[in-house]
Each structure stands twice: as C-alpha cells, then as structure tokens.
Scaffold this active site. Structure first.
Site, short mmCIF file in Angstrom:
data_model
loop_
_atom_site.label_atom_id
_atom_site.label_comp_id
_atom_site.label_asym_id
_atom_site.label_seq_id
_atom_site.Cartn_x
_atom_site.Cartn_y
_atom_site.Cartn_z
N ASP A 13 -18.25 96.28 -66.03
CA ASP A 13 -18.91 95.78 -64.83
C ASP A 13 -19.06 94.26 -64.86
O ASP A 13 -18.62 93.55 -63.97
CB ASP A 13 -20.32 96.38 -64.77
CG ASP A 13 -20.56 97.17 -63.50
OD1 ASP A 13 -19.68 97.16 -62.63
OD2 ASP A 13 -21.63 97.79 -63.40
N ASP A 60 -16.90 99.56 -58.21
CA ASP A 60 -17.52 100.46 -57.25
C ASP A 60 -17.20 101.87 -57.72
O ASP A 60 -16.04 102.21 -57.97
CB ASP A 60 -16.91 100.20 -55.86
CG ASP A 60 -17.56 101.07 -54.80
OD1 ASP A 60 -18.78 101.28 -54.86
OD2 ASP A 60 -16.83 101.54 -53.91
N ASP A 84 -17.95 94.04 -55.30
CA ASP A 84 -18.43 95.12 -56.17
C ASP A 84 -17.45 95.15 -57.35
O ASP A 84 -16.30 95.56 -57.21
CB ASP A 84 -18.45 96.47 -55.44
CG ASP A 84 -19.30 97.47 -56.21
OD1 ASP A 84 -19.49 97.27 -57.43
OD2 ASP A 84 -19.80 98.44 -55.60
P1 AMP Z 1 -19.45 106.65 -53.64
O1 AMP Z 1 -18.64 107.02 -54.79
O2 AMP Z 1 -18.72 106.56 -52.36
O3 AMP Z 1 -20.71 107.44 -53.52
O4 AMP Z 1 -19.89 105.15 -53.84
C1 AMP Z 1 -20.41 104.65 -55.01
C2 AMP Z 1 -21.49 103.68 -54.67
O5 AMP Z 1 -22.58 104.38 -54.10
C3 AMP Z 1 -22.09 102.97 -55.83
O6 AMP Z 1 -21.37 101.80 -56.14
C4 AMP Z 1 -23.48 102.64 -55.39
O7 AMP Z 1 -23.57 101.32 -54.94
C5 AMP Z 1 -23.71 103.57 -54.24
N1 AMP Z 1 -24.88 104.41 -54.44
C6 AMP Z 1 -25.69 104.49 -55.53
N2 AMP Z 1 -26.70 105.36 -55.32
C7 AMP Z 1 -26.56 105.82 -54.08
C8 AMP Z 1 -27.30 106.74 -53.27
N3 AMP Z 1 -28.38 107.35 -53.72
N4 AMP Z 1 -26.85 106.99 -52.03
C9 AMP Z 1 -25.75 106.39 -51.57
N5 AMP Z 1 -24.99 105.51 -52.27
C10 AMP Z 1 -25.40 105.23 -53.52
MG MG Z 2 -20.68 100.19 -55.43
#
Ligand code: AMP
Ligand code: MG
Length: 426
Positions: free
Chosen positions: A121, A211, A208
């Site tokens: 990261d 991500d 990011d």
């Molecule tokens: P995804 O894999 O599409 O869920 O995206 C990952 C990103 O979701 C991470 O980099 C976080 O920034 C974000 N994230 C972390 N916790 C949460 C949450 N509780 N709800 C929605 N997004 C989140």
């Molecule tokens: Mg993210």
C-alpha cells in the site's frame, strides 16, 4: 493504418441498513475467483503502433487506435499527464505484484501478518507520487491519497520503513529515467504528498494505491487507481488491474482464467477509453455493452458482503428482470470490466453510515463514462468529485449504459421505497 475515434455520449461522470437489506430475498450467489498468482512482467509504458484487430470477447469488432492520434483534438490536452499516470500505475503494479506473489507463496502464519499489505500500500503510493513528480516537474503537485506516513514514523516500524524503501528503489530502478537511490525519509515524504484535500479548484491527483486490499490478500482482484481532477472534474484516469484477465470475465465465475492477466484501462475526457496489457502491447478502444434488454444484462457488485447490501441489489436485479447471477469481484476492476462490456450493470449500496472516498471511484468513473457508460448515485445524480476527500451522494452508486439507466433508476427507486416501508413496519 486504420483508426476509430470514438466520441461516446458524454456520460456524466460520477444507506441503507441491515433491517432493510434483510427484507429482500438473497436470490443470487455467484463469485468470480481470479488466478491465484500474477506473474511478473517486463514494464512497457507506451502503446504499440496501431494495428487493427478484433477480440473474441467483443460482440462487435474493436479497432486498435493510436492513443495519441485519437486525442489530438481534445482541449486542453492532458497527454503528458496521462502518459505520466500510466507509467506511475504500471510501475506501482509491478511493486504490488511482487509483494502479492511473495504473500501467496508464504505459509498460513505469515499470511495473517498484515505487513505485506501495508508494505505494498505505502510502496505503491510512494511510487506513484514519485513518478508523477518526476515526470511532471513543472506542474504544481497535489495528491489526494489514502495513506500518510504517520504510523510508519513510529519506532516500531523501522523494519517496515526499510522494506518499503527497498521495494520502492527496486521498482524505480527498472525504469530507465530513474537515477538516484532514495533515502527512507525521501520515500516517507513522497507518501505524505497524499494529504491534499482536493476540492473544486486547481488540479489534484486522486489515488488509491491498492484498491481492494482484501482481494489483494486473497490473490484475487485489486487495482491501482489514479485519476486527475481539474476544477473539480475528473479529466483522466489510469486504472491498473494486475489480475484481471485480458479477455472477458462474463460467465467466467469461479473459474480461474487460464489466459493472460493484467490490464490497464485509461481514459481522457472526450477521447474514449482504452485497454492495454499491463506488460505492454496494443491499446484497444473499449465500449460498454450496447444491450438494451435487462434480461441479457449481468451485474457486478463487491465481492465483500460488508461493502454492499446484497438483498437490495438482488431485489433491483429481480425487478429489472436480470437473469444472470451477480458477478462479484473486488475493487475498481469492476469499472474496468464494465467499460469493455463484460457485464452491463454495477451496483454499490454501502451499509448506512459509510462514506465513499473519491479515490475509490475517480479513475473507474471516467473509464466507464468515456467508454459510453453512465455513473450516478441512486438518485441519478452525477458523482461530484469537487467536495474534498469524500463523495457526498445519495444512498449508493450505480453504473450502466444510457439505454438501461432509466430502467435501472426506476428499479432502484422502487426497491428503496419497498425497503423503507418494510423497515418502518418492522
Ligand atoms: P470493493 O472491492 O468494490 O468493495 O471496493 C474496495 C473498497 O471498498 C476499499 O478500497 C474501501 O475503500 C472500500 N470500503 C471499505 N469498507 C467499506 C464498506 N463498509 N462499504 C463500502 N466500501 C467499503
Ligand atoms: Mg479503495
């Protein structure tokens, strides 16, 4: 030489609680597992000379275009910024791949150790920050990014600091324009450039560095996502997806791809979206699916149940008449896959109280809108990246093509309404 210059309709870029979520039936269960290992590859930052080819994953032929030629007419030109962004995320991908490879080969005990993710990261953020500053020395530099060096400056983090610095130096040394070896302090300073608040004026890079860290740890999808804001609007994006197959992931759920993985998607306002193998090769212009029939549409959502209300997305899909189960993958790789038509819809409805950050959507959003798609909040409003580090939006984020968006918005509205009446009667 042939070339297409696509001017897709300019899609305007862009909580719910458990009780409500549970009101909806969980009809769909389907996940995409990605290859467990990404192989290292030689870094090539520039597109190959244009040629014509079509990819079997497309319903219509794609034309490979010379990126620089295709963008000559856009004004202002962000050509050098885009070249720098591509180089930055490509090099950062290299660093991440190296760490992920070691992580996946390690034993169970060291897998529970969080430090590899931490190292990747911070290392990724340092590489992007350093490359952008080196490639664009004349520009004022503002970076809105997830990490800062606070924890790394702790006495107990000495080893991690040293590992990050070594990785950053190793990664940068693979690029011919890198010269000197950086000190720990220089690397920490590069990370700390990410403290900018962004906003509606001036230019701000939005990053990011990894991500989808959960996907990264599992060996699944993750992305290095970099966008540029100019006067509050996303004007370019470079989205590296080191584990995303180069061919369509539609219908490939749970089957690791045997083909080549590692894509970079890039887009500039008014110039279309292109995909290129991370290891180099021709850049191919991509487009969102043209399907108008929701029954043919499949939808993406987060792999992590905690990141989106699956009861709600299932209800919306049911109302639309979507037949296929959801494709669940981590990170903004979903936006990349959507931009090339692997699926038709992306839905994201975080649990109540979660605030979306701009770095989780800036690059993905322009990649989809320049490929002819739309990205809005649940009320149909464009995402507003001008308000600082957070997105200020209504309920959730949805994305699809212009034909399906009115139907999707209607289904979203109805499902949200049902959820409200369901929760108020509980
Ligand atoms: P995804 O894999 O599409 O869920 O995206 C990952 C990103 O979701 C991470 O980099 C976080 O920034 C974000 N994230 C972390 N916790 C949460 C949450 N509780 N709800 C929605 N997004 C989140
Ligand atoms: Mg993210």
């Amino acid at each position: 030489m042939s070339m297409t210059v696509m001017r897709p309709a300019q899609g305007c870029c862009c909580h719910f609680n458990n009780a409500i979520n549970n009101c909806f039936s969980l009809r769909y269960r389907r996940t995409l597992k990605t290859p467990s290992l990404a192989t290292e590859f030689p870094f090539v930052a520039v597109a190959s000379p244009p040629t014509r080819l079509s990819l079997s994953l497309r319903r219509r032929p794609l034309t490979v275009a010379s990126y620089s030629a295709a963008t000559m007419s856009s004004s202002p030109s962000y050509d050098k910024e885009l070249a720098a962004a591509k180089k930055a995320v490509s090099l950062a991908s290299r660093l991440c791949q190296k760490v992920q490879k070691a992580l996946l080969q390690s034993d169970v005990q060291s897998k529970s150790d969080k430090s590899p993710v931490t190292v990747a990261d911070y290392g990724s953020q340092a590489v992007v920050s350093l490359v952008l500053q080196r490639e664009l020395p004349a520009d004022p530099f503002s970076l809105v990014a997830e990490e800062d060096s606070g924890d790394l400056r702790d006495d107990s983090a000495q080893d991690i600091r040293a590992r990050i610095t070594e990785l950053v130096n190793d990664t940068l040394s693979t690029d011919e324009s890198s010269s000197s070896t950086l000190s720990v302090e220089q690397v920490l300073k590069a990370i700390d450039c990410g403290v900018s608040e962004g906003g509606a004026t001036g230019r701000h890079w939005v990053l990011d560095p990894i991500d989808g860290t959960k996907g990264f740890v599992r060996g699944d999808q993750y992305a290095i996502a970099l966008g540029l804001l100019d006067e509050g609007k996303v004007v370019l994006g470079a989205l590296a997806c080191p584990n995303l197959p180069l061919t369509s992931i539609a219908g490939a759920n749970q089957q690791p791809s045997s083909g080549e993985v590692g894509c970079i998607f890039f887009a500039k306002l008014g110039s279309g979206t292109y995909m290129q193998p991370l290891e180099g090769g021709p850049a191919v212009e991509v487009h969102v699916t043209a399907t108008e029939n929701p029954e043919e549409a499949s939808f993406f959502e987060s792999y992590e149940a905690a990141h989106s209300l699956r009861g709600l997305t299932g209800s919306i899909a049911e109302k639309l008449g979507v037949k296929a189960p959801p494709v669940r993958i981590d990170s903004q790789a979903k936006y990349g896959a959507l931009s090339r038509g692997d699926g038709a819809i992306y839905m994201r409805f975080p649990h109540k109280g979660y605030r979306e950050k701009i770095w989780d959507h800036a690059a993905g959003c322009i990649v989809v809108t320049e490929a002819g798609g739309l990205v809005t909040d649940a009320a149909g409003k464009d995402l507003d990246f001008s308000k600082g580090r957070f997105l200020d939006l209504d309920t959730g984020i949805i994305s699809t093509n212009a034909k399906l968006m009115p139907l999707l918005l209607k289904a979203v509205k109805e499902s949200l309404k049902e959820g409200e009446s369901c929760s108020s009667s509980m």
